[in-house]
Design a protein around this motif. Structure first.
Motif, PDB file in Angstrom:
ATOM      1  N   LEU A  39       0.824  -1.341  -0.015  1.00  0.00           N
ATOM      2  CA  LEU A  39      -0.030   0.089   0.001  1.00  0.00           C
ATOM      3  C   LEU A  39       1.005   1.288  -0.017  1.00  0.00           C
ATOM      4  N   VAL A  42       1.843   3.245  -3.412  1.00  0.00           N
ATOM      5  CA  VAL A  42       0.641   3.877  -4.222  1.00  0.00           C
ATOM      6  C   VAL A  42      -0.024   4.800  -3.442  1.00  0.00           C
ATOM      7  N   LEU A  43       0.358   5.144  -2.213  1.00  0.00           N
ATOM      8  CA  LEU A  43      -0.586   6.172  -1.437  1.00  0.00           C
ATOM      9  C   LEU A  43      -0.449   7.453  -1.923  1.00  0.00           C
ATOM     10  N   TRP A  45      -0.164   8.433  -4.958  1.00  0.00           N
ATOM     11  CA  TRP A  45      -0.904   8.673  -6.167  1.00  0.00           C
ATOM     12  C   TRP A  45      -2.229   8.751  -5.858  1.00  0.00           C
ATOM     13  N   TRP A  46      -2.688   7.747  -5.121  1.00  0.00           N
ATOM     14  CA  TRP A  46      -3.984   7.784  -4.556  1.00  0.00           C
ATOM     15  C   TRP A  46      -4.394   9.062  -3.915  1.00  0.00           C
ATOM     16  N   VAL A  49      -4.750  11.646  -7.090  1.00  0.00           N
ATOM     17  CA  VAL A  49      -6.140  11.381  -7.694  1.00  0.00           C
ATOM     18  C   VAL A  49      -7.323  11.760  -7.117  1.00  0.00           C
ATOM     19  N   SER A  50      -7.145  11.547  -5.714  1.00  0.00           N
ATOM     20  CA  SER A  50      -8.429  11.967  -4.907  1.00  0.00           C
ATOM     21  C   SER A  50      -8.401  13.497  -4.740  1.00  0.00           C
TER      22      SER A  50
END
Length: 95
Positions: A39, A42-43, A45-46, A49-50
């Protein structure tokens, strides 16, 4: 402390905590090590995007509800008219 200082301080703390957990200096409580290793990369990038989707949603909502505030709508139309008149005086064909 101004808002910029608070944001800078909080961002520094969050980035430092993320980097310490990413490089396994700190462990993530209540999460398995393998899961954390999957996890953590990719945190960011998440989060990006959010934030982007939230920004687009708030802009779209603002555009959708502009007619519900007559003062802002009339002010916007007035600014558009002023800009068109200014461009016409400079020789630009607007319409």
């Amino acid at each position: 402390m101004t808002r910029a200082h608070r944001v800078a301080f909080l961002s520094t703390v969050v980035v430092t905590a993320y980097l310490l957990t990413f490089f396994n200096v700190l462990s993530v409580p209540l999460i398995d090590t393998e899961t954390a290793e999957q996890l953590l990369p990719v945190l960011p990038w998440w989060l990006l995007v959010s934030f982007g989707s939230y920004s687009l949603w708030s802009i779209g909502l603002g555009l959708f509800t502009i007619r519900e505030t007559p003062e802002a709508y009339n002010e916007l139309l007035g600014e558009i008219t002023l800009a068109k008149n200014d461009l016409r005086t400079k020789g630009v064909i607007v319409d």
